[in-house]
Design a protein around this motif. Structure first.
Motif, PDB file in Angstrom:
ATOM      1  N   HIS A 193      27.754  18.959 -40.443  1.00  0.00           N
ATOM      2  CA  HIS A 193      26.570  19.680 -39.972  1.00  0.00           C
ATOM      3  C   HIS A 193      26.758  20.272 -38.574  1.00  0.00           C
ATOM      4  N   TRP A 194      27.917  20.075 -37.961  1.00  0.00           N
ATOM      5  CA  TRP A 194      28.142  20.613 -36.627  1.00  0.00           C
ATOM      6  C   TRP A 194      28.014  22.128 -36.631  1.00  0.00           C
ATOM      7  N   THR A 195      27.502  22.665 -35.533  1.00  0.00           N
ATOM      8  CA  THR A 195      27.384  24.113 -35.406  1.00  0.00           C
ATOM      9  C   THR A 195      28.577  24.716 -34.674  1.00  0.00           C
ATOM     10  N   ARG A 196      29.351  23.903 -33.996  1.00  0.00           N
ATOM     11  CA  ARG A 196      30.608  24.359 -33.382  1.00  0.00           C
ATOM     12  C   ARG A 196      31.590  23.196 -33.348  1.00  0.00           C
ATOM     13  N   ARG A 197      32.845  23.549 -33.326  1.00  0.00           N
ATOM     14  CA  ARG A 197      33.906  22.542 -33.397  1.00  0.00           C
ATOM     15  C   ARG A 197      34.082  21.845 -32.044  1.00  0.00           C
ATOM     16  N   PRO A 198      34.459  20.567 -32.076  1.00  0.00           N
ATOM     17  CA  PRO A 198      34.715  19.853 -30.823  1.00  0.00           C
ATOM     18  C   PRO A 198      36.078  20.261 -30.259  1.00  0.00           C
ATOM     19  N   PRO A 199      36.350  19.881 -29.014  1.00  0.00           N
ATOM     20  CA  PRO A 199      37.669  20.166 -28.442  1.00  0.00           C
ATOM     21  C   PRO A 199      38.773  19.513 -29.273  1.00  0.00           C
ATOM     22  N   VAL A 200      39.964  20.085 -29.205  1.00  0.00           N
ATOM     23  CA  VAL A 200      41.074  19.596 -30.023  1.00  0.00           C
ATOM     24  C   VAL A 200      42.055  18.753 -29.215  1.00  0.00           C
ATOM     25  N   LEU A 201      42.358  19.165 -28.015  1.00  0.00           N
ATOM     26  CA  LEU A 201      43.350  18.452 -27.208  1.00  0.00           C
ATOM     27  C   LEU A 201      42.763  17.163 -26.633  1.00  0.00           C
ATOM     28  N   PRO A 202      43.561  16.097 -26.574  1.00  0.00           N
ATOM     29  CA  PRO A 202      43.048  14.823 -26.037  1.00  0.00           C
ATOM     30  C   PRO A 202      42.493  14.939 -24.617  1.00  0.00           C
ATOM     31  N   ALA A 203      43.149  15.706 -23.750  1.00  0.00           N
ATOM     32  CA  ALA A 203      42.675  15.846 -22.369  1.00  0.00           C
ATOM     33  C   ALA A 203      41.313  16.531 -22.338  1.00  0.00           C
ATOM     34  N   THR A 204      41.142  17.570 -23.139  1.00  0.00           N
ATOM     35  CA  THR A 204      39.865  18.282 -23.201  1.00  0.00           C
ATOM     36  C   THR A 204      38.780  17.388 -23.783  1.00  0.00           C
ATOM     37  N   ARG A 205      39.142  16.620 -24.807  1.00  0.00           N
ATOM     38  CA  ARG A 205      38.184  15.690 -25.398  1.00  0.00           C
ATOM     39  C   ARG A 205      37.747  14.645 -24.373  1.00  0.00           C
ATOM     40  N   LEU A 206      38.701  14.130 -23.614  1.00  0.00           N
ATOM     41  CA  LEU A 206      38.364  13.128 -22.606  1.00  0.00           C
ATOM     42  C   LEU A 206      37.479  13.709 -21.510  1.00  0.00           C
ATOM     43  N   ARG A 207      37.746  14.936 -21.088  1.00  0.00           N
ATOM     44  CA  ARG A 207      36.890  15.554 -20.074  1.00  0.00           C
ATOM     45  C   ARG A 207      35.461  15.679 -20.589  1.00  0.00           C
ATOM     46  N   HIS A 208      35.321  16.052 -21.874  1.00  0.00           N
ATOM     47  CA  HIS A 208      33.981  16.128 -22.461  1.00  0.00           C
ATOM     48  C   HIS A 208      33.322  14.748 -22.476  1.00  0.00           C
ATOM     49  N   LEU A 209      34.053  13.741 -22.901  1.00  0.00           N
ATOM     50  CA  LEU A 209      33.496  12.387 -22.972  1.00  0.00           C
ATOM     51  C   LEU A 209      33.117  11.868 -21.592  1.00  0.00           C
ATOM     52  N   LEU A 210      33.940  12.187 -20.582  1.00  0.00           N
ATOM     53  CA  LEU A 210      33.674  11.703 -19.226  1.00  0.00           C
ATOM     54  C   LEU A 210      32.498  12.427 -18.566  1.00  0.00           C
ATOM     55  N   ARG A 211      32.098  13.574 -19.095  1.00  0.00           N
ATOM     56  CA  ARG A 211      30.894  14.236 -18.587  1.00  0.00           C
ATOM     57  C   ARG A 211      29.633  13.467 -18.987  1.00  0.00           C
ATOM     58  N   HIS A 212      29.724  12.692 -20.058  1.00  0.00           N
ATOM     59  CA  HIS A 212      28.552  12.000 -20.588  1.00  0.00           C
ATOM     60  C   HIS A 212      28.570  10.493 -20.361  1.00  0.00           C
ATOM     61  N   GLN A 213      29.692   9.965 -19.902  1.00  0.00           N
ATOM     62  CA  GLN A 213      29.774   8.530 -19.643  1.00  0.00           C
ATOM     63  C   GLN A 213      30.858   8.257 -18.609  1.00  0.00           C
ATOM     64  N   ASP A 214      30.785   7.116 -18.020  1.00  0.00           N
ATOM     65  CA  ASP A 214      31.709   6.708 -16.979  1.00  0.00           C
ATOM     66  C   ASP A 214      33.024   6.245 -17.602  1.00  0.00           C
ATOM     67  N   ALA A 215      34.132   6.418 -16.870  1.00  0.00           N
ATOM     68  CA  ALA A 215      35.443   5.979 -17.361  1.00  0.00           C
ATOM     69  C   ALA A 215      35.466   4.470 -17.610  1.00  0.00           C
ATOM     70  N   ALA A 216      34.727   3.716 -16.803  1.00  0.00           N
ATOM     71  CA  ALA A 216      34.687   2.262 -16.982  1.00  0.00           C
ATOM     72  C   ALA A 216      33.998   1.883 -18.297  1.00  0.00           C
ATOM     73  N   ASP A 217      33.043   2.689 -18.756  1.00  0.00           N
ATOM     74  CA  ASP A 217      32.368   2.429 -20.030  1.00  0.00           C
ATOM     75  C   ASP A 217      33.207   2.893 -21.218  1.00  0.00           C
ATOM     76  N   LEU A 218      33.911   3.996 -21.042  1.00  0.00           N
ATOM     77  CA  LEU A 218      34.710   4.568 -22.118  1.00  0.00           C
ATOM     78  C   LEU A 218      36.013   3.805 -22.350  1.00  0.00           C
ATOM     79  N   ALA A 219      36.635   3.342 -21.288  1.00  0.00           N
ATOM     80  CA  ALA A 219      37.959   2.730 -21.370  1.00  0.00           C
ATOM     81  C   ALA A 219      38.055   1.561 -22.360  1.00  0.00           C
ATOM     82  N   PRO A 220      37.117   0.620 -22.392  1.00  0.00           N
ATOM     83  CA  PRO A 220      37.255  -0.486 -23.355  1.00  0.00           C
ATOM     84  C   PRO A 220      37.256  -0.019 -24.813  1.00  0.00           C
TER      85      PRO A 220
END
Length: 189
Positions: free
Chosen positions: A19-46
């Motif tokens: 149901h997505w209206t646009r595709r997510p980023p493909v590269l791991p670095a780009t994906r991580l930058r997106h994830l880090l915009r919405h949560q802290d690295a300390a929360d994501l890392a585990p």
């Protein structure tokens, strides 16, 4: 990430991706930058089985220590968090317009009655439409980030009503169904 899943949460995320209206980023670095915009690295890392410093380095483009397992976990996080508003809107449309939530699974079940608990050793391959009340409960639990056991319990209740007890009147459905061993689950809606 569309691959066979043994996790109800992952299977819901894969179905939501349709149901997505646009595709997510493909590269791991780009994906991580997106994830880090919405949560802290300390929360994501585990969730990535990594240190916060490593996550920050990978987001900056330094891929030292980034394994294929980490890449898969990053992809799962993207599937879990990408376009939450679109996901919620799709769930509401499905539920309000008599949409069908079909589940296909390969699992073993345990039945609990007033006489005791009875594990069934057979691996059942079932495809059923979930009753609307169970589909709503499953979506609501997923939006609350409920744990896997809660999602499996809701799914088992829905499968019990849709498959195991469908020929019985509601007042005679005295058994409970639990998923004891889940080999594969996939949702279509």
């Amino acid at each position: 990430m569309p691959h066979p899943s043994t996790s109800v949460a992952e299977a819901l995320d894969i179905a939501d991706a349709r149901h997505w209206t646009r595709r997510p980023p493909v590269l791991p670095a780009t994906r991580l930058r997106h994830l880090l915009r919405h949560q802290d690295a300390a929360d994501l890392a585990p969730r990535l089985f990594a240190y916060p410093d490593a996550v920050t380095r990978w987001a900056a483009g330094e891929t030292d220590g980034l394994t294929p397992a980490h890449t898969t976990l990053i992809e799962r996080e993207i599937y879990r968090t990408w376009q939450p508003d679109v996901r919620h809107r799709a769930h509401q449309q499905i539920l309000h317009h008599s949409g069908c939530v079909t589940v296909q699974l390969h699992a073993r079940f345990t039945y609990t009655t007033s006489c005791g608990e009875f594990p069934d050793p057979r691996l059942r391959c079932l495809t059923e439409d979930l009753p609307a009340v169970h589909a709503r409960a499953l979506f609501d639990a997923r939006h609350r980030n409920a744990d896997e056991d809660t999602l499996r319990s809701i799914l088992a209740d829905g499968m019990g009503e849709a498959y195991f007890f469908r020929a019985l009147p509601a007042d005679q459905q005295q058994a409970a169904v639990a998923i004891s061993d889940l080999h594969f689950v996939q949702f279509h809606y």
